[in-house]
Design a protein around this motif. Structure first.
Motif, PDB file in Angstrom:
ATOM      1  N   UNK A  53     -54.150 -76.608 -40.834  1.00 46.04           N
ATOM      2  CA  UNK A  53     -54.478 -77.368 -39.623  1.00 46.04           C
ATOM      3  C   UNK A  53     -55.975 -77.295 -39.317  1.00 46.04           C
ATOM      4  N   UNK A  54     -56.541 -78.308 -38.656  1.00 39.78           N
ATOM      5  CA  UNK A  54     -57.963 -78.279 -38.297  1.00 39.78           C
ATOM      6  C   UNK A  54     -58.162 -77.327 -37.112  1.00 39.78           C
ATOM      7  N   UNK A  55     -58.310 -76.061 -37.435  1.00 37.51           N
ATOM      8  CA  UNK A  55     -58.247 -74.976 -36.449  1.00 37.51           C
ATOM      9  C   UNK A  55     -59.150 -75.248 -35.229  1.00 37.51           C
ATOM     10  N   UNK A  56     -60.423 -75.594 -35.484  1.00 41.20           N
ATOM     11  CA  UNK A  56     -61.335 -75.744 -34.354  1.00 41.20           C
ATOM     12  C   UNK A  56     -61.001 -76.961 -33.485  1.00 41.20           C
ATOM     13  N   UNK A  57     -60.440 -77.980 -34.103  1.00 34.69           N
ATOM     14  CA  UNK A  57     -60.014 -79.142 -33.303  1.00 34.69           C
ATOM     15  C   UNK A  57     -58.858 -78.766 -32.377  1.00 34.69           C
ATOM     16  N   UNK A  58     -58.033 -77.851 -32.832  1.00 38.11           N
ATOM     17  CA  UNK A  58     -56.900 -77.417 -31.985  1.00 38.11           C
ATOM     18  C   UNK A  58     -57.427 -76.617 -30.783  1.00 38.11           C
ATOM     19  N   UNK A  85     -65.571 -75.219 -27.209  1.00 38.05           N
ATOM     20  CA  UNK A  85     -64.365 -74.678 -27.859  1.00 38.05           C
ATOM     21  C   UNK A  85     -64.421 -74.932 -29.364  1.00 38.05           C
ATOM     22  N   UNK A  86     -64.984 -76.082 -29.747  1.00 37.44           N
ATOM     23  CA  UNK A  86     -65.119 -76.403 -31.182  1.00 37.44           C
ATOM     24  C   UNK A  86     -65.971 -75.363 -31.906  1.00 37.44           C
ATOM     25  N   UNK A  87     -66.880 -74.746 -31.163  1.00 39.79           N
ATOM     26  CA  UNK A  87     -67.872 -73.868 -31.794  1.00 39.79           C
ATOM     27  C   UNK A  87     -67.413 -72.414 -31.902  1.00 39.79           C
ATOM     28  N   UNK A  88     -66.160 -72.139 -31.506  1.00 42.18           N
ATOM     29  CA  UNK A  88     -65.641 -70.762 -31.671  1.00 42.18           C
ATOM     30  C   UNK A  88     -65.523 -70.423 -33.158  1.00 42.18           C
ATOM     31  N   UNK A  89     -65.639 -69.141 -33.506  1.00 40.43           N
ATOM     32  CA  UNK A  89     -65.425 -68.782 -34.915  1.00 40.43           C
ATOM     33  C   UNK A  89     -64.008 -69.167 -35.350  1.00 40.43           C
ATOM     34  N   UNK A  90     -63.919 -69.751 -36.516  1.00 41.75           N
ATOM     35  CA  UNK A  90     -62.611 -70.202 -37.028  1.00 41.75           C
ATOM     36  C   UNK A  90     -61.751 -68.992 -37.408  1.00 41.75           C
TER      37      UNK A  90
END
Ligand code: PMP
Length: 394
Positions: A248-253, A23-28
């Protein structure tokens, strides 16, 4: 021999599930775009379930657990407030430092190492002053001591005193009925049993704590931590509307939503019992090796980590030897005692197979240091026996 895949068994950050890492690796995406706003909304909804606080206000902020501590303290306290901190280790002491930093002079009730203060002593202390807030650590990661939150919550029932709990090493693993028990602020961070890489501070705040924060005459000075800045953003996201204060830290969310989805699918009750069962069986494995833990009884032993005394004649070379056997452990961090013990985490997606491997590596590490007063396999056998026979799930 070089191990290419070490097991990260420190008490946070822990190992994360493949789906969370993916999930972290999705495009931001844009943090104000409809897709991300809906993801944030979902994270806030899931936080209510995981922290058992349906009518509370959630905050999901970029920052570590220490930031969550700062947010909790600096948004409700004002100068001259009477504050009590129940100290069960290094992280309670950090809360003392933090509150002193703001110019307050908290009372501190320090527990004997490996214990929690008795109920009588807590009652006696609470009776002395009208405390604005009581702070305590649900699981102190330096000692592996678990605090019985229900018990203290009962003592504060009907009083104006706020109960503020550091759940950094407990949330999503140790039982906490935040709303039902009347805990005013329960806060945590992403990197432990919440199952998401480091970087998120997570808080659940009661309506009365929010109201008290508003009524302060001389609020403590804060800016990035201020609810005045974050509350409108959290409220907007909860309604599915975009808002901005800090990016917000988008990929962390994305990762948090994935982890919370896994946690909720497991079921909170089952997950809490799984942690209890794994931790109990793990302690039986340690006992079979003649090792002792800092928590003096099972009732104060954390379900999320074990703080284990080195056997006599052995020190931090055990951590080195464990690493050579494929397991990354943490050293002690409690000042004065830090050279006497080490720590192993057992929370989040770590399961019984991981723990069997850890105990086997511990046996090997001890043997390689000539600590051979046990039969190889005995820790694993003790774990297996406890795990199979102790029926926590009924
Ligand atoms: N409280 C507790 C109980 C912790 O275990 C930790 C981190 N180990 C913290 C607070 C501080 O969190 P962080 O390191 O993420 O700032």
């Amino acid at each position: 021999m070089k191990h290419h895949r070490n097991k990260l068994m420190i008490p946070g950050p822990v190992e994360f599930s493949p789906a969370v890492l993916n999930a972290m690796a999705q495009p931001t995406e844009s943090h104000v775009g409809a897709n991300f706003v809906n993801t944030f909304k979902k994270a806030l909804e899931q936080l209510k379930t995981v922290f058992c606080a349906n009518s509370y206000q959630g905050f999901i902020l970029a920052g570590s657990g220490t930031f969550a501590m700062d947010v909790a303290a600096s948004n409700v306290l004002e100068q001259n407030d009477q504050v009590l901190i129940i100290d069960t280790g290094y992280f309670s002491q950090r809360m003392v430092q933090l509150i002193k930093h703001y110019g307050l002079n908290p009372d501190v009730l320090t527990a004997k190492l490996g214990t929690v203060p008795s109920l009588d002593l807590i009652k006696e202390t609470l009776a002395k002053k009208d405390y604005k807030a009581v702070f305590l650590t649900h699981v102190d990661t330096s000692t592996g001591v678990l605090f019985d939150l229900k018990l203290i919550a009962q003592q504060l029932q009907g009083k104006d005193t706020l109960l503020i709990v550091d759940g950094v090493a407990a949330a999503a693993a140790a039982e906490c009925k935040t709303e039902e028990w009347g805990i005013d602020i329960y806060f945590s961070a992403s990197q432990k049993a919440c199952g998401t890489p480091p970087g998120l501070a997570l808080l659940m705040v009661s309506p009365r704590a929010l109201a008290l924060a508003e009524q302060r005459k001389k609020p403590l000075p804060n800016y990035y931590a201020s609810w005045q800045n974050w509350l409108p953003v959290m409220k907007a996201y909860a309604q599915g509307d975009p808002a901005y204060f800090g990016t917000p830290p988008v990929n962390l969310i994305y990762a948090l939503v994935e982890s919370f989805t896994e946690i909720i699918a497991e079921g909170m009750e089952i997950r809490i019992k799984r942690h209890l069962k794994q931790a109990f069986a793990f302690r039986q494995g340690l006992k079979a090796l003649g090792l002792q833990t800092i928590p003096q009884t099972d009732s104060v032993a954390a379900p999320t980590l074990s703080a284990i005394y080195y056997p006599s004649g052995i020190g931090s070379e055990l951590i080195k030897s464990l690493a050579e056997n494929g397991v990354v452990a943490a050293g002690g961090i409690l000042p004065k005692f830090q050279d006497q013990y080490f720590r192993l985490g057992h929370m989040g997606c770590c399961n019984y197979l991981d723990l069997i491997a850890v105990l086997a590596a511990l046996e090997q590490a001890l043997y390689s240091l000539d600590y051979c007063c046990f039969d190889l396999g005995s820790a694993v056998a003790a774990f297996q026996n406890a795990y199979i026979k102790k029926n926590f799930l009924e």
